[in-house]
Design an enzyme around this catalytic site. Structure first.
Site, PDB file in Angstrom:
ATOM      1  N   ASP A 174       1.046  -1.261  -0.048  1.00  0.00           N
ATOM      2  CA  ASP A 174      -0.174   0.064   0.019  1.00  0.00           C
ATOM      3  C   ASP A 174       0.855   1.258  -0.062  1.00  0.00           C
ATOM      4  OD1 ASP A 174       0.842   0.458   2.677  1.00  0.00           O
ATOM      5  OD2 ASP A 174      -1.153   0.542   3.275  1.00  0.00           O
ATOM      6  N   CYS A 199       3.072  -2.676   4.228  1.00  0.00           N
ATOM      7  CA  CYS A 199       2.442  -1.804   4.290  1.00  0.00           C
ATOM      8  C   CYS A 199       3.097  -0.653   5.379  1.00  0.00           C
ATOM      9  CB  CYS A 199       1.043  -2.045   4.920  1.00  0.00           C
ATOM     10  SG  CYS A 199       0.968  -2.913   6.350  1.00  0.00           S
ATOM     11  N   THR A 223       3.133  -0.809   8.592  1.00  0.00           N
ATOM     12  CA  THR A 223       3.885  -1.387   9.719  1.00  0.00           C
ATOM     13  C   THR A 223       4.180  -2.915   9.297  1.00  0.00           C
ATOM     14  OG1 THR A 223       1.467  -2.076  10.437  1.00  0.00           O
ATOM     15  CG2 THR A 223       2.490  -0.140  11.557  1.00  0.00           C
ATOM     16  N   HIS A 257      11.410 -21.695  11.564  1.00  0.00           N
ATOM     17  CA  HIS A 257      10.378 -22.251  12.505  1.00  0.00           C
ATOM     18  C   HIS A 257       8.873 -22.091  12.000  1.00  0.00           C
ATOM     19  CE1 HIS A 257      12.805 -21.629  16.227  1.00  0.00           C
ATOM     20  NE2 HIS A 257      13.573 -21.920  15.245  1.00  0.00           N
ATOM     21  N   HIS A 266       9.513 -28.370  14.391  1.00  0.00           N
ATOM     22  CA  HIS A 266       8.829 -27.145  13.799  1.00  0.00           C
ATOM     23  C   HIS A 266       7.829 -27.550  12.746  1.00  0.00           C
ATOM     24  CE1 HIS A 266      11.468 -24.830  16.075  1.00  0.00           C
ATOM     25  NE2 HIS A 266      12.698 -25.355  15.596  1.00  0.00           N
TER      26      HIS A 266
HETATM   27  C1  RB5 Z   1      -2.277   2.949   6.199  1.00  0.00           C
HETATM   28  O1  RB5 Z   1      -2.026   4.197   6.751  1.00  0.00           O
HETATM   29  C2  RB5 Z   1      -1.775   2.162   7.415  1.00  0.00           C
HETATM   30  O2  RB5 Z   1      -2.651   1.948   8.253  1.00  0.00           O
HETATM   31  C3  RB5 Z   1      -1.185   0.907   6.897  1.00  0.00           C
HETATM   32  O3  RB5 Z   1      -0.251   0.913   5.728  1.00  0.00           O
HETATM   33  C4  RB5 Z   1      -0.566  -0.156   7.664  1.00  0.00           C
HETATM   34  O4  RB5 Z   1       0.358   0.183   8.495  1.00  0.00           O
HETATM   35  C5  RB5 Z   1      -1.850  -1.018   8.493  1.00  0.00           C
HETATM   36  O5  RB5 Z   1      -1.526  -2.071   9.230  1.00  0.00           O
END
Ligand code: RB5
Length: 148
Positions: free
Chosen positions: A8, A65, A67, A98, A134
């Protein structure tokens, strides 16, 4: 080897460096987008990559994304997907050894471009499912999936 990649707007910052690494390693790539920094919904791209891996059209998948968490959770909803949400080389190696992870998720707001390349390399170079112990646990995950 063929790898699907998707992201994203929060993860796109890492994509070019990872694409370069994969090309240098002679890996075939399917890039499902997104292709610019406009705000998009990460579940769409998590699912697209996961479906390619689940269908056997790609051997592995990488999703990005902000995070790594949201897109990784979305990918893990697809049957047969084990997507490790990783932040460093250690977690990348562990999720191969694992969890036999067939996908990884990284966060563009968590890791640097330079680190992302090292993390992907660590995952690709690690042996998968190191040992019967595992493998048994991974099979237990598959059983949970089949009961759902
Ligand atoms: C987008 O702003 C953010 O929510 C997305 O990239 C991600 O971190 C979601 O888990």
């Amino acid at each position: 080897m063929k790898i699907a990649i998707g992201c994203d707007h929060g993860g796109i910052v890492l994509k070019d460096s990872i694409l370069k690494l994969l090309s240098e390693r002679g890996i075939e790539i399917i890039d499902v987008g997104c292709f610019d920094g406009e705000s998009v919904d990460y579940p769409i791209y998590g699912e697209k990559v996961a479906r390619l891996v689940s269908a056997g059209e790609c051997d592995k998948g990488i999703v990005l994304c902000g995070t790594g968490i949201g897109i990784g959770i979305a990918a893990n909803k697809v049957k047969g997907i084990r997507c490790g949400i990783v932040h460093d080389e250690f977690t990348a190696r562990m999720t191969a050894e694992h969890n036999n992870a067939n996908m990884i998720a990284l966060g563009g707001r968590i890791v640097t471009k330079e680190n992302s390349v090292n993390i992907v390399s660590a995952w690709l170079d690690a042996p998968t499912c190191d040992g019967e112990r595992h493998l048994n646990r991974v099979n237990m995950i598959t059983e949970i999936e089949s009961k759902s």
